[in-house]
Motif scaffolding. Structure first.
Motif, PDB file in Angstrom:
ATOM      1  N   ASP A   1       0.903  -1.258  -0.060  1.00  0.00           N
ATOM      2  CA  ASP A   1       0.101  -0.052   0.002  1.00  0.00           C
ATOM      3  C   ASP A   1       0.977   1.215  -0.003  1.00  0.00           C
ATOM      4  O   ASP A   1       1.075   1.700   0.959  1.00  0.00           O
ATOM      5  CB  ASP A   1      -1.057  -0.111   1.288  1.00  0.00           C
ATOM      6  CG  ASP A   1      -1.895   1.072   1.184  1.00  0.00           C
ATOM      7  OD1 ASP A   1      -2.006   2.044   0.237  1.00  0.00           O
ATOM      8  OD2 ASP A   1      -2.613   1.206   2.394  1.00  0.00           O
ATOM      9  N   ASP A   2       1.573   1.589  -1.197  1.00  0.00           N
ATOM     10  CA  ASP A   2       2.595   2.458  -1.435  1.00  0.00           C
ATOM     11  C   ASP A   2       2.421   3.162  -2.694  1.00  0.00           C
ATOM     12  O   ASP A   2       2.266   2.628  -3.609  1.00  0.00           O
ATOM     13  CB  ASP A   2       3.682   2.034  -0.819  1.00  0.00           C
ATOM     14  CG  ASP A   2       4.760   2.840  -0.399  1.00  0.00           C
ATOM     15  OD1 ASP A   2       4.497   3.922  -0.361  1.00  0.00           O
ATOM     16  OD2 ASP A   2       5.989   2.704  -0.069  1.00  0.00           O
ATOM     17  N   GLU A   3       3.046   4.279  -2.767  1.00  0.00           N
ATOM     18  CA  GLU A   3       3.438   4.784  -4.327  1.00  0.00           C
ATOM     19  C   GLU A   3       4.919   4.373  -4.297  1.00  0.00           C
ATOM     20  O   GLU A   3       5.972   4.306  -3.641  1.00  0.00           O
ATOM     21  CB  GLU A   3       3.346   6.460  -3.862  1.00  0.00           C
ATOM     22  CG  GLU A   3       3.498   7.119  -5.379  1.00  0.00           C
ATOM     23  CD  GLU A   3       3.280   8.448  -5.256  1.00  0.00           C
ATOM     24  OE1 GLU A   3       4.288   9.146  -4.783  1.00  0.00           O
ATOM     25  OE2 GLU A   3       1.892   8.885  -5.506  1.00  0.00           O
ATOM     26  N   ILE A   4       4.953   3.741  -5.734  1.00  0.00           N
ATOM     27  CA  ILE A   4       6.175   3.260  -5.847  1.00  0.00           C
ATOM     28  C   ILE A   4       6.795   4.101  -7.134  1.00  0.00           C
ATOM     29  O   ILE A   4       6.178   4.376  -8.051  1.00  0.00           O
ATOM     30  CB  ILE A   4       6.026   1.692  -6.314  1.00  0.00           C
ATOM     31  CG1 ILE A   4       5.506   0.859  -5.176  1.00  0.00           C
ATOM     32  CG2 ILE A   4       7.387   1.015  -7.186  1.00  0.00           C
ATOM     33  CD1 ILE A   4       5.348  -0.702  -5.324  1.00  0.00           C
ATOM     34  N   THR A   5       8.211   4.461  -6.859  1.00  0.00           N
ATOM     35  CA  THR A   5       8.896   4.985  -7.983  1.00  0.00           C
ATOM     36  C   THR A   5       9.729   3.872  -8.637  1.00  0.00           C
ATOM     37  O   THR A   5      10.594   3.262  -8.270  1.00  0.00           O
ATOM     38  CB  THR A   5       9.834   6.035  -7.796  1.00  0.00           C
ATOM     39  OG1 THR A   5       8.899   6.910  -7.096  1.00  0.00           O
ATOM     40  CG2 THR A   5      10.590   6.698  -8.875  1.00  0.00           C
ATOM     41  N   LEU A   6       9.447   3.466 -10.256  1.00  0.00           N
ATOM     42  CA  LEU A   6      10.129   2.454 -10.730  1.00  0.00           C
ATOM     43  C   LEU A   6      11.464   2.984 -11.291  1.00  0.00           C
ATOM     44  O   LEU A   6      11.852   4.178 -11.298  1.00  0.00           O
ATOM     45  CB  LEU A   6       9.267   2.098 -11.992  1.00  0.00           C
ATOM     46  CG  LEU A   6       7.803   1.791 -11.679  1.00  0.00           C
ATOM     47  CD1 LEU A   6       6.843   1.333 -12.898  1.00  0.00           C
ATOM     48  CD2 LEU A   6       7.745   0.738 -10.776  1.00  0.00           C
ATOM     49  N   ASP A   7      12.188   1.933 -11.981  1.00  0.00           N
ATOM     50  CA  ASP A   7      13.540   2.398 -12.436  1.00  0.00           C
ATOM     51  C   ASP A   7      13.412   3.544 -13.445  1.00  0.00           C
ATOM     52  O   ASP A   7      14.509   4.214 -13.719  1.00  0.00           O
ATOM     53  CB  ASP A   7      14.067   1.187 -12.946  1.00  0.00           C
ATOM     54  CG  ASP A   7      14.356   0.031 -12.108  1.00  0.00           C
ATOM     55  OD1 ASP A   7      14.605   0.418 -10.937  1.00  0.00           O
ATOM     56  OD2 ASP A   7      14.702  -1.104 -12.276  1.00  0.00           O
TER      57      ASP A   7
ATOM     58  N   LYS B   1      11.677   5.972 -13.366  1.00  0.00           N
ATOM     59  CA  LYS B   1      11.061   7.024 -12.804  1.00  0.00           C
ATOM     60  C   LYS B   1       9.616   7.366 -13.031  1.00  0.00           C
ATOM     61  O   LYS B   1       8.960   8.443 -12.521  1.00  0.00           O
ATOM     62  CB  LYS B   1      11.787   8.633 -13.409  1.00  0.00           C
ATOM     63  CG  LYS B   1      13.166   8.522 -13.242  1.00  0.00           C
ATOM     64  CD  LYS B   1      13.714   8.380 -11.964  1.00  0.00           C
ATOM     65  CE  LYS B   1      15.229   8.408 -11.891  1.00  0.00           C
ATOM     66  NZ  LYS B   1      15.842   7.228 -11.040  1.00  0.00           N
ATOM     67  N   THR B   2       8.943   6.436 -13.371  1.00  0.00           N
ATOM     68  CA  THR B   2       7.345   6.470 -13.391  1.00  0.00           C
ATOM     69  C   THR B   2       6.979   6.108 -11.775  1.00  0.00           C
ATOM     70  O   THR B   2       7.413   5.167 -11.136  1.00  0.00           O
ATOM     71  CB  THR B   2       6.939   5.132 -14.005  1.00  0.00           C
ATOM     72  OG1 THR B   2       7.346   5.388 -15.381  1.00  0.00           O
ATOM     73  CG2 THR B   2       5.435   5.108 -14.121  1.00  0.00           C
ATOM     74  N   THR B   3       6.074   6.987 -11.340  1.00  0.00           N
ATOM     75  CA  THR B   3       5.435   6.882 -10.030  1.00  0.00           C
ATOM     76  C   THR B   3       4.165   6.170 -10.074  1.00  0.00           C
ATOM     77  O   THR B   3       3.128   6.907 -10.831  1.00  0.00           O
ATOM     78  CB  THR B   3       5.452   8.277  -9.389  1.00  0.00           C
ATOM     79  OG1 THR B   3       6.810   8.477  -9.600  1.00  0.00           O
ATOM     80  CG2 THR B   3       5.024   7.933  -7.982  1.00  0.00           C
ATOM     81  N   VAL B   4       3.845   4.998  -9.451  1.00  0.00           N
ATOM     82  CA  VAL B   4       2.605   4.547  -9.391  1.00  0.00           C
ATOM     83  C   VAL B   4       2.292   4.003  -8.034  1.00  0.00           C
ATOM     84  O   VAL B   4       2.845   3.596  -7.329  1.00  0.00           O
ATOM     85  CB  VAL B   4       2.666   3.057 -10.229  1.00  0.00           C
ATOM     86  CG1 VAL B   4       1.367   2.480 -10.065  1.00  0.00           C
ATOM     87  CG2 VAL B   4       3.115   3.512 -11.685  1.00  0.00           C
ATOM     88  N   TYR B   5       1.001   4.400  -7.674  1.00  0.00           N
ATOM     89  CA  TYR B   5       0.278   4.028  -6.354  1.00  0.00           C
ATOM     90  C   TYR B   5      -0.290   2.663  -6.658  1.00  0.00           C
ATOM     91  O   TYR B   5      -1.031   2.290  -7.627  1.00  0.00           O
ATOM     92  CB  TYR B   5      -0.864   4.783  -6.158  1.00  0.00           C
ATOM     93  CG  TYR B   5      -1.430   4.465  -4.830  1.00  0.00           C
ATOM     94  CD1 TYR B   5      -1.047   4.385  -3.511  1.00  0.00           C
ATOM     95  CD2 TYR B   5      -2.779   3.778  -4.918  1.00  0.00           C
ATOM     96  CE1 TYR B   5      -1.440   4.186  -2.392  1.00  0.00           C
ATOM     97  CE2 TYR B   5      -3.399   3.230  -3.745  1.00  0.00           C
ATOM     98  CZ  TYR B   5      -2.652   3.482  -2.613  1.00  0.00           C
ATOM     99  OH  TYR B   5      -3.500   2.744  -1.510  1.00  0.00           O
ATOM    100  N   ILE B   6       0.130   1.688  -5.827  1.00  0.00           N
ATOM    101  CA  ILE B   6      -0.232   0.220  -5.722  1.00  0.00           C
ATOM    102  C   ILE B   6      -0.656  -0.031  -4.339  1.00  0.00           C
ATOM    103  O   ILE B   6      -0.217   0.347  -3.254  1.00  0.00           O
ATOM    104  CB  ILE B   6       0.773  -0.724  -6.327  1.00  0.00           C
ATOM    105  CG1 ILE B   6       0.912  -0.297  -7.630  1.00  0.00           C
ATOM    106  CG2 ILE B   6       0.356  -2.081  -6.100  1.00  0.00           C
ATOM    107  CD1 ILE B   6       2.223  -1.217  -8.187  1.00  0.00           C
ATOM    108  N   ASN B   7      -2.033  -0.649  -4.286  1.00  0.00           N
ATOM    109  CA  ASN B   7      -2.558  -1.324  -3.200  1.00  0.00           C
ATOM    110  C   ASN B   7      -2.917  -2.608  -3.532  1.00  0.00           C
ATOM    111  O   ASN B   7      -3.902  -2.896  -4.267  1.00  0.00           O
ATOM    112  CB  ASN B   7      -3.712  -0.508  -2.678  1.00  0.00           C
ATOM    113  CG  ASN B   7      -4.169  -0.820  -1.241  1.00  0.00           C
ATOM    114  OD1 ASN B   7      -3.944  -2.005  -0.747  1.00  0.00           O
ATOM    115  ND2 ASN B   7      -5.289  -0.002  -0.642  1.00  0.00           N
ATOM    116  N   SER B   8      -1.928  -3.553  -2.949  1.00  0.00           N
ATOM    117  CA  SER B   8      -2.245  -5.039  -3.290  1.00  0.00           C
ATOM    118  C   SER B   8      -2.399  -5.761  -2.082  1.00  0.00           C
ATOM    119  O   SER B   8      -1.413  -5.711  -1.307  1.00  0.00           O
ATOM    120  CB  SER B   8      -1.117  -5.532  -4.277  1.00  0.00           C
ATOM    121  OG  SER B   8      -1.081  -6.713  -4.395  1.00  0.00           O
ATOM    122  N   HIS B   9      -3.341  -6.636  -1.844  1.00  0.00           N
ATOM    123  CA  HIS B   9      -3.523  -7.612  -0.906  1.00  0.00           C
ATOM    124  C   HIS B   9      -4.107  -8.959  -1.356  1.00  0.00           C
ATOM    125  O   HIS B   9      -4.614  -8.592  -2.739  1.00  0.00           O
ATOM    126  CB  HIS B   9      -4.465  -7.185  -0.009  1.00  0.00           C
ATOM    127  CG  HIS B   9      -4.185  -5.740   0.807  1.00  0.00           C
ATOM    128  ND1 HIS B   9      -3.201  -5.634   2.010  1.00  0.00           N
ATOM    129  CD2 HIS B   9      -4.456  -4.439   0.480  1.00  0.00           C
ATOM    130  CE1 HIS B   9      -3.066  -4.507   2.330  1.00  0.00           C
ATOM    131  NE2 HIS B   9      -3.785  -3.579   1.232  1.00  0.00           N
TER     132      HIS B   9
END
Length: 128
Positions: free
Chosen positions: A77-83, A85-93
């Motif tokens: 449950d976090d905003e992730i910055t990919l290699d 530099k794309t920033t994506v919010y992911i909430n995965s359960h």
């Protein structure tokens, strides 16, 4: 005797209905919603918990191309910055996934890539 039956039958039927709803498993329910507006693209999915591994493997292979991050065997449950530099919010359960990308903060190519990944995930969930 008839009066006794008339009074107990509705209670018994109610009891059966309540008990059947307690044991009803929504094992085949899959819900996928996408929202695409001017500022962001979002996909929300709920699916069988047994499909969680396939979703995690797909996300690792197609979204996270870095050995430092992994979706496997964990909730996010976090905003992730990919290699790139794309920033994506992911909430995965287990059984649930939400992916959101802000179009104003990311390139058009990054947004399109995330959209394609979400479309592929829809196909994976429908096939499994």
């Amino acid at each position: 005797m008839k009066k006794h039956f008339i009074y107990t039958a509705p209670g018994f039927i109610f009891f059966l209905l309540v008990m059947s709803s307690c044991f009803h498993v929504h094992d085949h329910d899959i819900s996928i919603t996408t929202t695409d507006d001017e500022d962001e693209y979002e996909m929300e999915a709920s699916y069988r918990r047994s499909q969680t591994h396939a979703v995690q493997v797909y996300l690792n292979d197609h979204l996270i191309n870095s050995s430092s991050r992994s979706f496997k065997n964990r909730s996010i449950d976090d905003e992730i910055t990919l290699d790139d530099k794309t920033t994506v919010y992911i909430n995965s359960h287990p059984g649930e996934l939400r992916i959101k990308i802000n179009k104003t903060q990311n390139s058009e190519e990054s947004c399109e890539r995330v959209r394609e990944i979400c479309e592929e995930l829809k196909d994976i969930l429908a096939d499994n």
